[in-house]
Design an enzyme around this catalytic site. Structure first.
Site, PDB file in Angstrom:
ATOM      1  N   TYR A  78       0.768  -1.321  -0.092  1.00  0.00           N
ATOM      2  CA  TYR A  78       0.026   0.085   0.157  1.00  0.00           C
ATOM      3  C   TYR A  78       0.660   1.420   0.021  1.00  0.00           C
ATOM      4  O   TYR A  78       0.651   2.088  -0.860  1.00  0.00           O
ATOM      5  CB  TYR A  78      -0.944  -0.065   1.420  1.00  0.00           C
ATOM      6  N   LYS A 117       1.511   4.522  -2.781  1.00  0.00           N
ATOM      7  CA  LYS A 117       1.539   5.831  -2.513  1.00  0.00           C
ATOM      8  C   LYS A 117       2.591   6.447  -3.034  1.00  0.00           C
ATOM      9  O   LYS A 117       2.722   7.446  -3.694  1.00  0.00           O
ATOM     10  CB  LYS A 117       1.358   5.899  -0.945  1.00  0.00           C
ATOM     11  N   ARG A 166      -1.471   4.885  19.672  1.00  0.00           N
ATOM     12  CA  ARG A 166      -0.682   5.502  18.574  1.00  0.00           C
ATOM     13  C   ARG A 166      -1.330   6.801  18.043  1.00  0.00           C
ATOM     14  O   ARG A 166      -0.910   7.856  17.605  1.00  0.00           O
ATOM     15  CB  ARG A 166      -0.479   4.620  17.394  1.00  0.00           C
TER      16      ARG A 166
END
Lengths: 270, 270, 270, 270, 270, 270
Positions: free
Chosen positions: A137, A141, A175
């Site tokens: 992925y 990008k 996170r």
């Protein structure tokens, strides 16, 4: 009076696409919305088009008579390579070709923290730091970040590649206390990039004004994004319900989070 | 005694592949050579396999029982997007998947100056400078540079992405007076990368020891490449037969040369 | 066949101008030589013109029908402000105006170490380091470095601003053991800048291949200067006849040497 | 009790000089104000002196018995070279000589964005970035930046070279939405520089707290300037009455704005 | 529910130690407090242990059953070398050995501006700038910064080396108007470092949100310190009662302040 | 005629000390040699003094009437902390105190790669990179690097901290093929540092001209070290007799080599 006659939003049925439909509507007389699935609650100012981004002719049509494109379509998570190739790589190429052939001058692209996920929490990278994808992925990008750079240098199409960190209704894990991007701040970033006097080719990093400052977004300062939200209201609840993290776990050590703990999608699928 | 039992060379029928077959043979007991077309003069230590890199199963087989891969296959020039997608993007993904599944630990990849072609002659970039592709071909090189980074950070496969400038028998135009990489120097770079103690993930820039110094390759110093050739012997003839260049022509201003003057392949084809 | 039809050299009666007349003659069919005083031994290929650079009309005439300018004229040392203003500031402005009005595309300008003389021996500056003039003379060099940048960015005239360190027949003091630029190397730098494919606006640092390496000239690598001389043959004699220097004396500590120990010219004159 | 006995303000009849007369009056028992034209409304604490900065003797007199100089005099726009030479170059030299001879220890100089106008909106330069003047006016600002550096390194006079972006009563065009410096913020910058414990030689960038952040002024952090104003109140009106800018127009692309679109003053005058 | 079972604070009888006892108590069920002298007002949740840090066995015992250490013990000022060696160097080594042997995973160490005191006010250094100690005290701080880096790289113990500037009840001289760290901000920095998800080995710079910004602490952004206090309320009084400083005095020029004006402790003692 | 009247060499009985006695003898009329053990073959120009560096009075005496010190004494390997403290930390402090009290102006100190051993092969660090000690030995080297900086900034004593990589008669393992420093090159570096016009405080990296270039020593260019030796003559034999290294072994990955694989000396001793 709206600045744009028509903006195209891809991925308009998705989590962020839905927000953008609402948040950008004052900018254009018409919003063309597109997704591979049907979109709900289509408004009079909206033109809804179901479209596979992998379909060249359909995308050429989709991008006609458009002033700007907000390209949030494609697979939003790690998937097998061929799916990634079709939806994120071929699909984004079609978008940029559509922009080129139809004279669209500005594109806002939903890149991701996963384009740089293997940089560390202590690295404090900025827009010029080398790419460190944490997944196929993330590689897809990087592909579009590179492709859009070509379309700027050679064909004069401006782009923001907005590396979205974690854009959800609210922080969903520890996170996200530092990586969260509120929907409102996400919409603000896109709007500012659509309307700033000069965008050129810019890499941006979408995070709200959270306590921890982990990346340096100052090279996008000519866009004028100023986050208004932060995660402090969610801190106590999140810290109560989740364990103190191990600082050496890949998902804590690297800014990509749990994507850094994923194996290869072929193995994961088993 | 050779250091490797078996090295795979892809693109072995090509201009550089042919040189590598010869130049690397002392490094391995067996050299597996692969191309989409038949290779000539196959030697006893060579295993010739005709293979489309876009064929997943074939590449899984091709990469079996191999210690290192010298991946020079794929389209060597600007081509239409679908061809690029299949041969350079899907094909290189298959090579890295083959390496991962078959336990190959080191890959030398033929990247290109066209991955960074829109940087200027005066920019003096190095391995950490942002990518600036000058063509779809360059974008495909960026894709593999990103992909190989993932395979290092997540799967521990070392790579050199060798940005080859202009590797021909001799300089063919004025620009090559600075951008030329002799075949011998090209082979040396690949050999050093195969045998250096630690490669990690390294971006290298392949240019001979020519008079003009336009990029900084010092971040690949742990590989130990030291070019032995230069273009001075070709200078007088080249300067006599070609005009003084216009410093503002894209092909002179940018390090990618005439690729920066190409339009889109769809338009060029017309 | 010479590359240029006509080159103009200013300051042609000076120490370096005399060397350039000889060293550059193969580059042009005609060398126009200019100084405020008469030049000796004028050759058939030379056009000698006595000219004050502060005279606008004379410089417009001087720069007519010229392909490139090697601008070494002006005061070569610290002088009072009004002299500096006229010969170095106004005079250089006239040269650049002449280039602009007469269509000259490339200028090689004799800047100086004194433009950056207050950087230290340990600073290892390069072409992008901030200016640190050590004298009004150095300030006048900064003026022309700035002016030539404007003429590049706005009017497209390429320039090398060559910061000459110490160009003399041989090293004359201990500092020159590191700062010396042989006449031959000086001529080489100018020739390479005249003939390189793209000069743009470049700051260069002219030093021979001496033992100590005090500045980094790599940002001029696209010019292709490679010094051939060094001071080792002069070392023993120079070290015998001069004292070991005090490392904290301004003339040792700063790269500008004894210019850093000068007071203001108004005071010095007393 | 005022910190200074006497401050000199040059250019005191100008737009900013008028503001400084008012804004700095609490800092000194006496404010000496100077301009080439008569100043109005002279107050009891003010000493008004009409003075051409190009007159050496007059400036020596002007700078006597002064503790600090706020040097805002000289041509405020592009003018012909000889005017620039006299008022900005010779005039500023006189100011620094006056400071040296009269023992003035600190000077605040009105430099300008036009000293760096050819840097791009996306470059995000700081105080150490190379100069990029956009006009002869900008070159004259670089001259004083260099001159003041000499007077610090050699003569110990501290300076702030304050690169003022656009200081007007309110933003007058779209560019000023990011480049505006309110009068109040301008006065604050000067005051902080006059009173901070150590100024050394500092390059500052004067912009209010506007939405777009285009330059990095952090290297002036020891001065303690914190802008209090911004242009948001003017945005809607300005965006309504002016067109959306072309991002590739030099006046949008470069931070110098329309100065980058000016030709040479000799040509403009025709 | 407290995050830690037991935190150890060394130097607990000191100025800052006293603040930390109070400010960190909510973080742990037990606070072990230690000093070479008796501590006052010991609370039920506190375990007070008088201990010389130079005593190896005592420190091994002191650090047992502890989750984190806040190491503020040792000589707080310039002292003779043997005292420094014993209390700051040997003592800190014992603390890190205790952490290693007893499995403590995180240490907050009170480093000091004096580790970098010879950097200048205009240098705007950050955490990666080279060390510039201004005293034997500063050298001892560099020692622990180096030692703690080893214990991170080799033994996995996380550390913050917090370079405290001037932490006093209120600013005590003009320099503290920029260098002051309020007690409350000091406690906040320590708390954030104890509780942030990943500390690694971080160098931090402890200053409140004062007007002058002299160092860049952004590389500690993953800790999330945001100062809440500043010195403006103290400015007028301080500026009234103290003279305007000489900008060239070492104590003004360098960030270490009056430590830069100290001689060697052997000489000072005389 | 020798440049120095008297040079002191500490550690003179050691491997490198023995080389330095021979290699530096032409520089001084007298060489004072010192070690904790007796030195052999003392020559007429040598003054041999057995001395423990931990003995303050003895070192004050040792450093009297000396023009320069070549400080190569102390423990050359990882040892227990108290031994390190006494010989390397206290001992080096005594040397610098001796220099200060006796007016010695220049010191050449044998630092080590182990001061920065945890940087990676691909990091290509230089003199300003943060310290990364790989052992208590490395920490002691950082201590002296810091201490010598203080003695430069405050007391004006110049130092070279020469980080010696691997100085042995010939390469003893595969790593030394890149890290080796021949004895001759080591002596050259020390000699150049003793005789260069200005040393200031410089960090140098001592490696011969080996094929792999792993650190950047250009910031020591003002010393003028140019290695003359390399390891190619040893390559074949070394590669034959030792296995191909694992690139992920700490001793290959980090420049400190096998020191990075050592545990703590207390544990190792068991």
């Amino acid at each position: 009076m709206a600045q744009f006659e028509r903006i195209l939003i891809t991925g308009a049925a998705g989590r962020l696409g839905t927000e953008l439909r609402q948040g950008l509507k004052h900018l254009a007389n018409h919003i063309r919305i597109s997704d591979r699935v049907a979109m709900e609650d289509v408004q009079p100012h909206e033109e809804a088009i179901v479209c596979e981004l992998g379909d060249y002719e359909a995308v050429m049509e989709l991008t006609r008579d458009v002033d700007a494109i907000v390209h949030f379509g494609g697979a939003p998570l790690e998937v097998d390579f061929e799916t990634m190739l079709d939806s994120n790589i071929r699909g984004s190429y079609h978008i940029y070709e559509g922009a080129r052939k139809n004279g669209v001058k500005r594109v806002i692209y939903a890149s991701s923290v996963h384009a740089i996920g293997y940089h560390g929490m202590e690295d404090h990278i900025d827009a010029d730091s080398p790419v460190r994808p944490d997944s196929l992925y993330g590689v897809s990008k990087n592909f579009v970040e590179s492709l859009s750079r070509l379309y700027w240098d050679k064909f004069g199409i401006e782009s923001l590649c907005l590396r979205i960190f974690s854009s959800f209704p609210e922080p969903a894990d520890r996170r996200m206390l530092w990586s969260w991007l509120s929907f409102s701040d996400c919409v603000q970033y896109v709007e500012r990039a659509l309307t700033c006097p000069r965008l050129g080719h810019t890499i941006g990093h979408g995070i709200s004004d959270n306590r921890l400052k982990v990346v340096d977004d100052s090279k996008a300062g000519h866009i004028g994004f100023h986050p208004q939200d932060n995660t402090e209201a969610f801190r106590a609840a999140m810290e109560t319900k989740t364990d103190v993290p191990d600082p050496n776990a890949p998902g804590v050590k690297f800014i990509g989070g749990w994507f850094c703990e994923l194996g290869h999608p072929d193995d994961e699928a088993k």
